[in-house]
Design a protein around this motif. Structure first.
Motif: not given
Length: 96
Positions: A11-12, A27, A29, A80, A89, A91-95
């Motif tokens: 997660v971030h 952000c 890791a 971000g 925290w 969930w990571p953003e989609r790239t």
């Protein structure tokens, strides 16, 4: 179905930054190390994290989940850390 936190998930974590501005709010890791019992069934997701920084690593227990609302709520799309309070925290953003 929304994602569920579990041990080992990446997660971030949003850092607070430093008062003097040497480091900004960013952000980082992080790996979930525990899921708090208070997360179950209450709609609140509280986890323990191992946060990875460029210079070191630290552990944070009792870290609350926060997802950005998006630009319709005043957030910055793709912003971000700008969309999240420090110490939370997400969930990571989609790239791509």
């Amino acid at each position: 179905m929304p994602q569920q936190p579990s041990v080992g998930r990446l997660v971030h974590y949003v850092s607070y930054g430093t008062p003097g501005g040497e480091y900004g709010k960013d952000c980082r890791a992080a790996v979930i190390t525990e899921v708090s019992p208070e997360s179950k069934g209450e709609g609140r997701e509280v986890v323990g994290l191992a946060v990875l920084n460029p210079e070191d690593m630290f552990f944070n227990r009792g870290c609350e989940h926060h997802e950005a609302e998006g630009d319709d709520k005043g957030g910055t799309p793709g912003g971000g850390a700008l969309n999240h309070p420090g110490g939370t925290w997400h969930w990571p953003e989609r790239t791509g």
